[in-house]
Design an enzyme around this catalytic site. Sequence first.
Site, PDB file in Angstrom:
ATOM      1  CG  LEU A  55      -6.803   4.113 -11.460  1.00  0.00           C
ATOM      2  CD1 LEU A  55      -7.635   4.764 -12.488  1.00  0.00           C
ATOM      3  CD2 LEU A  55      -7.075   4.293  -9.940  1.00  0.00           C
ATOM      4  CG  ASP A 110      -2.534  16.611  -1.688  1.00  0.00           C
ATOM      5  OD1 ASP A 110      -3.131  15.734  -1.029  1.00  0.00           O
ATOM      6  OD2 ASP A 110      -1.755  17.343  -1.075  1.00  0.00           O
ATOM      7  CD  GLU A 118      -6.845  18.600  -8.101  1.00  0.00           C
ATOM      8  OE1 GLU A 118      -7.122  19.205  -7.235  1.00  0.00           O
ATOM      9  OE2 GLU A 118      -5.488  18.058  -8.132  1.00  0.00           O
ATOM     10  CG  ASN A 137      -2.378   1.878  -1.567  1.00  0.00           C
ATOM     11  OD1 ASN A 137      -2.076   0.845  -0.667  1.00  0.00           O
ATOM     12  ND2 ASN A 137      -1.639   2.767  -1.902  1.00  0.00           N
ATOM     13  CB  SER A 191      -6.352  -1.192   8.827  1.00  0.00           C
ATOM     14  OG  SER A 191      -6.098  -1.308  10.095  1.00  0.00           O
ATOM     15  CE1 TYR A 204      -5.439   4.084   8.619  1.00  0.00           C
ATOM     16  CE2 TYR A 204      -5.232   2.398  10.412  1.00  0.00           C
ATOM     17  CZ  TYR A 204      -5.119   2.797   9.201  1.00  0.00           C
ATOM     18  OH  TYR A 204      -4.527   1.894   8.099  1.00  0.00           O
ATOM     19  CE  LYS A 208      -7.218   2.315   6.196  1.00  0.00           C
ATOM     20  NZ  LYS A 208      -7.250   2.257   4.583  1.00  0.00           N
ATOM     21  CB  VAL A 237       2.711  -3.957   5.524  1.00  0.00           C
ATOM     22  CG1 VAL A 237       3.246  -4.033   4.271  1.00  0.00           C
ATOM     23  CG2 VAL A 237       1.433  -5.159   5.389  1.00  0.00           C
ATOM     24  CB  SER A 239       4.676   0.985   4.458  1.00  0.00           C
ATOM     25  OG  SER A 239       3.879   1.534   5.622  1.00  0.00           O
TER      26      SER A 239
HETATM   27  N1  LIG Z   1       1.520  -0.427   6.202  1.00  0.00           N
HETATM   28  C1  LIG Z   1       0.784  -0.825   7.089  1.00  0.00           C
HETATM   29  O1  LIG Z   1       1.162  -1.421   8.148  1.00  0.00           O
HETATM   30  C2  LIG Z   1      -0.886  -0.851   6.662  1.00  0.00           C
HETATM   31  C3  LIG Z   1      -1.743  -1.454   7.758  1.00  0.00           C
HETATM   32  C4  LIG Z   1      -3.216  -1.610   7.328  1.00  0.00           C
HETATM   33  C5  LIG Z   1      -3.633  -1.064   6.311  1.00  0.00           C
HETATM   34  N2  LIG Z   1      -2.642  -0.259   5.573  1.00  0.00           N
HETATM   35  C6  LIG Z   1      -3.364   0.825   4.564  1.00  0.00           C
HETATM   36  O2  LIG Z   1      -2.520   0.537   3.187  1.00  0.00           O
HETATM   37  C7  LIG Z   1      -2.686   1.556   2.666  1.00  0.00           C
HETATM   38  C8  LIG Z   1      -1.151   1.867   2.095  1.00  0.00           C
HETATM   39  O3  LIG Z   1      -0.503   2.259   3.123  1.00  0.00           O
HETATM   40  P1  LIG Z   1       1.106   2.197   3.241  1.00  0.00           P
HETATM   41  O4  LIG Z   1       1.471   1.839   4.525  1.00  0.00           O
HETATM   42  O5  LIG Z   1       1.604   1.547   2.016  1.00  0.00           O
HETATM   43  O6  LIG Z   1       1.336   3.825   2.933  1.00  0.00           O
HETATM   44  P2  LIG Z   1       2.813   4.764   2.501  1.00  0.00           P
HETATM   45  O7  LIG Z   1       3.771   3.644   2.385  1.00  0.00           O
HETATM   46  O8  LIG Z   1       2.817   5.981   3.328  1.00  0.00           O
HETATM   47  O9  LIG Z   1       2.465   5.245   0.955  1.00  0.00           O
HETATM   48  C9  LIG Z   1       1.273   6.001   0.743  1.00  0.00           C
HETATM   49  C10 LIG Z   1       0.979   6.358  -0.733  1.00  0.00           C
HETATM   50  O10 LIG Z   1      -0.146   7.027  -0.985  1.00  0.00           O
HETATM   51  C11 LIG Z   1       0.274   8.296  -1.592  1.00  0.00           C
HETATM   52  N3  LIG Z   1      -0.456   9.454  -0.640  1.00  0.00           N
HETATM   53  C12 LIG Z   1      -0.357   9.712   0.517  1.00  0.00           C
HETATM   54  N4  LIG Z   1      -1.247  11.022   0.682  1.00  0.00           N
HETATM   55  C13 LIG Z   1      -1.500  11.360  -0.480  1.00  0.00           C
HETATM   56  C14 LIG Z   1      -2.266  12.259  -0.879  1.00  0.00           C
HETATM   57  N5  LIG Z   1      -2.979  13.144  -0.067  1.00  0.00           N
HETATM   58  N6  LIG Z   1      -2.987  12.258  -2.410  1.00  0.00           N
HETATM   59  C15 LIG Z   1      -2.518  11.414  -3.135  1.00  0.00           C
HETATM   60  N7  LIG Z   1      -1.371  10.400  -2.609  1.00  0.00           N
HETATM   61  C16 LIG Z   1      -1.116  10.237  -1.535  1.00  0.00           C
HETATM   62  C17 LIG Z   1       1.833   8.515  -1.362  1.00  0.00           C
HETATM   63  O11 LIG Z   1       2.315   9.504  -2.217  1.00  0.00           O
HETATM   64  P3  LIG Z   1       3.694  10.111  -2.007  1.00  0.00           P
HETATM   65  O12 LIG Z   1       4.656   9.057  -2.617  1.00  0.00           O
HETATM   66  O13 LIG Z   1       3.820  11.376  -2.730  1.00  0.00           O
HETATM   67  O14 LIG Z   1       4.080  10.207  -0.545  1.00  0.00           O
HETATM   68  C18 LIG Z   1       2.311   7.181  -1.425  1.00  0.00           C
HETATM   69  O15 LIG Z   1       2.415   6.718  -2.708  1.00  0.00           O
HETATM   70  C19 LIG Z   1      -3.459   2.682   3.473  1.00  0.00           C
HETATM   71  O16 LIG Z   1      -4.766   2.639   3.059  1.00  0.00           O
HETATM   72  C20 LIG Z   1      -3.298   2.059   4.704  1.00  0.00           C
HETATM   73  O17 LIG Z   1      -4.211   2.634   5.453  1.00  0.00           O
HETATM   74  C21 LIG Z   1      -1.248   0.003   5.798  1.00  0.00           C
END
Ligand SMILES: NC(=O)c1ccc[n+]([C@@H]2O[C@H](COP(=O)([O-])OP(=O)(O)OC[C@H]3O[C@@H](n4cnc5c(N)ncnc54)[C@H](OP(=O)(O)O)[C@@H]3O)[C@@H](O)[C@H]2O)c1
Length: 326
Positions: A55, A110, A118, A137, A191, A204, A208, A237, A239
């Site tokens: 999941l 959401d 939910e 995630n 993070s 944030y 974390k 990463v 994103s």
């Molecule tokens: N990217 C980085 O550099 C980085 C670094 C350190 C840690 N992280 C951690 O990695 C995780 C993922 O980050 P990411 O960069 O991959 O994020 P992302 O690309 O923004 O993707 C976020 C995902 O979460 C979903 N989401 C966002 N808000 C939501 C909500 N309110 N309810 C349900 N789903 C929701 C989004 O759905 P939609 O498709 O509908 O928008 C999307 O599928 C996070 O916990 C982040 O803190 C990321």
Amino acid sequence: MCCGTKALAAVGAVVLIAVAAYLLYLILEIHVLPGIPLTTYGANTKSRGAGSWALVTGATDGIGRSFAVQLAKNGFNVVLVSRTKAKLEELSREIQSKYVGTKTAIYAMDFSVASASEYEGLGRLISHLDVAVLVNNVGTSHEMPETFLDMAESEIERITNMNVIVTQRVTKLVAPKLVARKRGLILNLGSFTGQWGTPMMATYAGSKAFLIGWTYALGEELRRANVDVQLLNTFFVVSSMSKIRRASLMIPLPDDYVKATLARIGRSTGALGRPFTMTPWPAHAWLDWATSHLTPAGLMLSRSYDYNLNTRKRAIRKAEQLAKKQ
Ligand SMILES: NC(=O)c1ccc[n+]([C@@H]2O[C@H](COP(=O)([O-])OP(=O)(O)OC[C@H]3O[C@@H](n4cnc5c(N)ncnc54)[C@H](OP(=O)(O)O)[C@@H]3O)[C@@H](O)[C@H]2O)c1
């Protein structure tokens, strides 16, 4: 050579050998040693659909999407949980056509406003599924760096709720299934901001940091039930959340990041010495190790402050330019 000099030379040799052995082990951890095979948790690529379930929250974009696709590739059926139903349906179709036989289940919610009913709905969806893997995630961050005193209360609540409360609620719902089947895996998206403390992203970083302590405790509790728990100490990463579009050695694409993670389950990599934690991407692993062992924490704080102040200035300039164009 007198006795004293000989003894000193012997101590020096022992220290040198110990340091060399430690560094060799660190290199093996980061680059060579394999992780726990995913078949341990019931993945099955020979007969797709017959394996256990994974999941993933926040499954439709970025790191979560890569986890969903690669866990399916590795032989899990997948429960995809995220905000946008159309994106979930599209991802589900993509997985089923790429990895024929793989079962998928989708659940749109959401998390920022999710009600108890939910969560109950999600519980009902998975009640008859053999869920063995949970990827916590979903998470959110500041729109742009800002000082804590400038933050709106709603923003503090939004970030704390998503990163702290949602993660615990989902785990309360899913982890009992892993315990009941006596083998499972939980991955928590951490993070580096939580490890360092990051000025201008205080809430944030704090949320974390919560995951670090929480993962330690949960890891020790669930270890006794044969469930492996790991915090993924993640640096940048590519994103939408990071707002970084170009990959580099230090900033992997989500697919590369997740591939590195799934190959190293159970290892510490650059987080050597910190329980239930890994820094899976090799360049991040070295940065983690160096900043944890060689760099004063205060220096990291002041450098992060300067970095985030510049990021904020750039973000404001960009927003102003956009506003002018409209
Ligand atoms: N990217 C980085 O550099 C980085 C670094 C350190 C840690 N992280 C951690 O990695 C995780 C993922 O980050 P990411 O960069 O991959 O994020 P992302 O690309 O923004 O993707 C976020 C995902 O979460 C979903 N989401 C966002 N808000 C939501 C909500 N309110 N309810 C349900 N789903 C929701 C989004 O759905 P939609 O498709 O509908 O928008 C999307 O599928 C996070 O916990 C982040 O803190 C990321």
